[in-house]
Enzyme design. Structure first.
Site, PDB file in Angstrom:
ATOM      1  N   ASP A   1       0.789  -1.121  -0.242  1.00 50.18           N
ATOM      2  CA  ASP A   1       0.092  -0.027   0.003  1.00 50.18           C
ATOM      3  C   ASP A   1       0.794   1.211   0.081  1.00 50.18           C
ATOM      4  O   ASP A   1       1.093   1.796   0.929  1.00 50.18           O
ATOM      5  CB  ASP A   1      -0.911   0.055   1.245  1.00 50.18           C
TER       6      ASP A   1
ATOM      7  N   HIS B   1      -8.605   0.825   6.965  1.00 51.77           N
ATOM      8  CA  HIS B   1      -8.687   2.199   6.504  1.00 51.77           C
ATOM      9  C   HIS B   1     -10.106   2.848   7.116  1.00 51.77           C
ATOM     10  O   HIS B   1     -10.995   1.974   7.105  1.00 51.77           O
ATOM     11  CB  HIS B   1      -8.798   2.121   4.900  1.00 51.77           C
TER      12      HIS B   1
ATOM     13  N   HIS C   1      -8.230   7.749   6.649  1.00 49.98           N
ATOM     14  CA  HIS C   1      -6.755   6.837   6.550  1.00 49.98           C
ATOM     15  C   HIS C   1      -6.884   6.100   5.156  1.00 49.98           C
ATOM     16  O   HIS C   1      -7.841   5.422   4.971  1.00 49.98           O
ATOM     17  CB  HIS C   1      -6.612   5.997   7.536  1.00 49.98           C
TER      18      HIS C   1
ATOM     19  N   GLY D   1      -5.262   6.656  16.570  1.00 50.63           N
ATOM     20  CA  GLY D   1      -5.647   5.138  17.462  1.00 50.63           C
ATOM     21  C   GLY D   1      -6.456   4.229  16.821  1.00 50.63           C
ATOM     22  O   GLY D   1      -6.728   4.562  15.396  1.00 50.63           O
TER      23      GLY D   1
ATOM     24  N   HIS E   1       2.999   5.442  13.386  1.00 49.59           N
ATOM     25  CA  HIS E   1       1.898   5.916  12.536  1.00 49.59           C
ATOM     26  C   HIS E   1       0.486   5.538  13.178  1.00 49.59           C
ATOM     27  O   HIS E   1      -0.349   5.660  12.403  1.00 49.59           O
ATOM     28  CB  HIS E   1       2.267   5.302  11.179  1.00 49.59           C
ATOM     29  N   GLY E   2       0.292   4.991  14.273  1.00 54.99           N
ATOM     30  CA  GLY E   2      -0.724   4.377  14.928  1.00 54.99           C
ATOM     31  C   GLY E   2      -0.605   3.776  16.188  1.00 54.99           C
ATOM     32  O   GLY E   2       0.462   3.811  16.789  1.00 54.99           O
ATOM     33  N   ALA E   3      -1.545   2.844  16.518  1.00 55.50           N
ATOM     34  CA  ALA E   3      -1.364   2.051  17.682  1.00 55.50           C
ATOM     35  C   ALA E   3      -0.706   0.896  17.448  1.00 55.50           C
ATOM     36  O   ALA E   3      -0.028   0.565  18.344  1.00 55.50           O
ATOM     37  CB  ALA E   3      -2.862   1.724  18.231  1.00 55.50           C
ATOM     38  N   GLY E   4      -0.841   0.197  16.292  1.00 54.07           N
ATOM     39  CA  GLY E   4       0.141  -0.908  16.124  1.00 54.07           C
ATOM     40  C   GLY E   4      -0.771  -2.131  16.473  1.00 54.07           C
ATOM     41  O   GLY E   4      -1.198  -2.413  17.792  1.00 54.07           O
TER      42      GLY E   4
ATOM     43  N   LYS F   1     -15.765   2.645   8.333  1.00 59.37           N
ATOM     44  CA  LYS F   1     -14.657   1.565   8.049  1.00 59.37           C
ATOM     45  C   LYS F   1     -14.996   1.287   6.680  1.00 59.37           C
ATOM     46  O   LYS F   1     -15.934   1.250   6.104  1.00 59.37           O
ATOM     47  CB  LYS F   1     -15.105   0.469   9.055  1.00 59.37           C
TER      48      LYS F   1
END
Length: 395
Positions: free
Chosen positions: A70, A158, A175, A300, A323-326, A393
């Site tokens: 991506d 996303h 996102h 998050g 880049h985010g929560a993971g 979503k």
């Protein structure tokens, strides 16, 4: 938190880290062209070939699978002139707004725009991408419907969200990345890199660490295609944000969404930067640019806080941040552990599509974003904290 040395040429900022992710990072750091070191971000988790949340500086080579499929995936956020009181005073419901967003933006991975004439602002973005493909000799024959993909969200994690910040100002937030066309470009060049490494009898710790050496025709063809895909991803987010702003304004009964500021950032990409005194190809696989003063977005998980941040320019962190929560659990494991009722409890007070399809996106499947931000305190400072009131979503 300050980094820990996790191996030769590997620094780690993650306080929550599993063995597989660490092993992947060590394999990446073992490549001979790494300079000065690999940086493992606080949200790091295992990925294909190399861990997500890895910052990889390379001399004279790029690893296509480390950039990922991506290409240019990232975030866009817009602060509006509206407040929570304006939203609360609207006679239309948030479910009406969610329905309007879902009409304006195709959601699923394979769902394209049926036509491209609905919004006046679409044509200019397509014209720019057509001109760039022509000037850079980017062959898009593998993706004849790339134009119809522009302005579509995609699946997985996303999302589109309506959020409020710490002062109750309204933010539009989403996102997404380069969609199917970026995936086709990535897969093409990953295969080329693997074939070349096999042809040259190069021993790799992992087949997905196959690389393209700078100076070869294959390298520069990849860079041209990569740059096009990164621009597509940037404009794809801009297109969806323009659509989101349009339907939000209509929902509010006004002519525009009163945009105050806009931040549009990649977190899966490669570009030339200088680190430790040398020009390197810096790949951020699940990481954002955190050069001093640079604005970034760290979302998050579904149902938790997100953050607008400012980079602190950490040299040891390669001027990068999470880049985010993971993820903590795979999608399969999340569906085994949690139920639709669990998700409903976590999404209480947030307008969203109530579906068992999203169980694997429950916040419990991710690291606590508050811990990620604590781990990143030497990499970024927090400018805004956002809480969502509506979530859409990708399906």
């Amino acid at each position: 938190m300050p980094p820990t040395r996790a191996g030769k040429r590997l620094l780690n900022w993650a306080s929550m880290l599993d063995d597989n992710t660490l092993d992947q990072a060590r394999e990446t750091a073992s490549m001979p062209f790494i300079h000065p070191h690999v940086a493992l971000m606080p949200d790091a988790h295992s990925g294909k070939g190399s861990a997500v949340g890895t910052v990889i500086p390379t001399l004279g080579a790029v690893i296509p699978a480390a950039v990922g499929v991506d290409i240019g995936c990232g975030m866009i956020g817009v602060r509006t002139g509206f407040t929570a009181d304006d939203v609360a005073g609207n006679s239309a419901s948030l479910s009406d707004l969610r329905a309007a967003i879902e009409v304006a933006v195709p959601l699923s991975p394979g769902n394209y725009n049926g036509h491209l004439e609905r919004f006046d602002f679409t044509a200019g973005k397509i014209a720019e991408l057509e001109a760039k493909a022509a000037s850079d000799q980017v062959n898009l024959a593998h993706s004849p419907k790339w134009r119809e993909q522009l302005g579509s969200l995609g699946g997985g994690n996303h999302f589109i969200e309506l959020c409020l910040d710490e002062t109750d100002h309204v933010w539009l937030f989403l996102h997404s990345g380069s969609r199917g066309v970026g995936n086709k470009i990535a897969q093409k060049h990953i295969a080329i890199a693997q074939k070349l490494c096999e042809k040259w009898w190069i021993t790799l710790p992992n087949r997905d660490l196959a690389y393209l050496p700078e100076g070869t025709d294959e390298f520069w063809r990849y860079i041209r295609d990569l740059n096009w895909a990164q621009r597509f991803a940037f404009l794809n987010r801009a297109e969806m944000m323009d659509r989101f702003g349009t339907v939000f304004a209509q929902w509010m009964g006004t002519e525009n969404h009163r945009e105050v500021k806009r931040i549009n950032t990649h977190h899966n990409y490669t570009r030339k930067e200088q680190h430790a005194g040398k020009d390197v190809w810096l790949t951020r696989k699940g990481a954002v640019d955190a050069h001093e003063g640079v604005k970034g977005i760290i979302p998050g998980s579904m149902g938790t806080r997100s953050y607008v941040v400012v980079g602190l320019g950490s040299a040891s962190g390669l001027c990068s941040a999470p880049h985010g929560a993971g993820r903590r659990f795979s999608r399969t494991e999340a569906k085994r552990r949690f139920t639709q009722d669990d998700l409903r409890q976590r999404m209480a007070g947030i307008e969203y599509r109530d579906s068992a399809d999203f169980i694997d996106e429950i916040p419990d499947a991710y690291k606590p974003v508050e811990q990620v931000m604590e781990d990143a305190r030497d990499l970024v400072s927090i400018e805004h904290e956002l809480r969502q009131i509506l979530n859409v979503k990708g399906t």
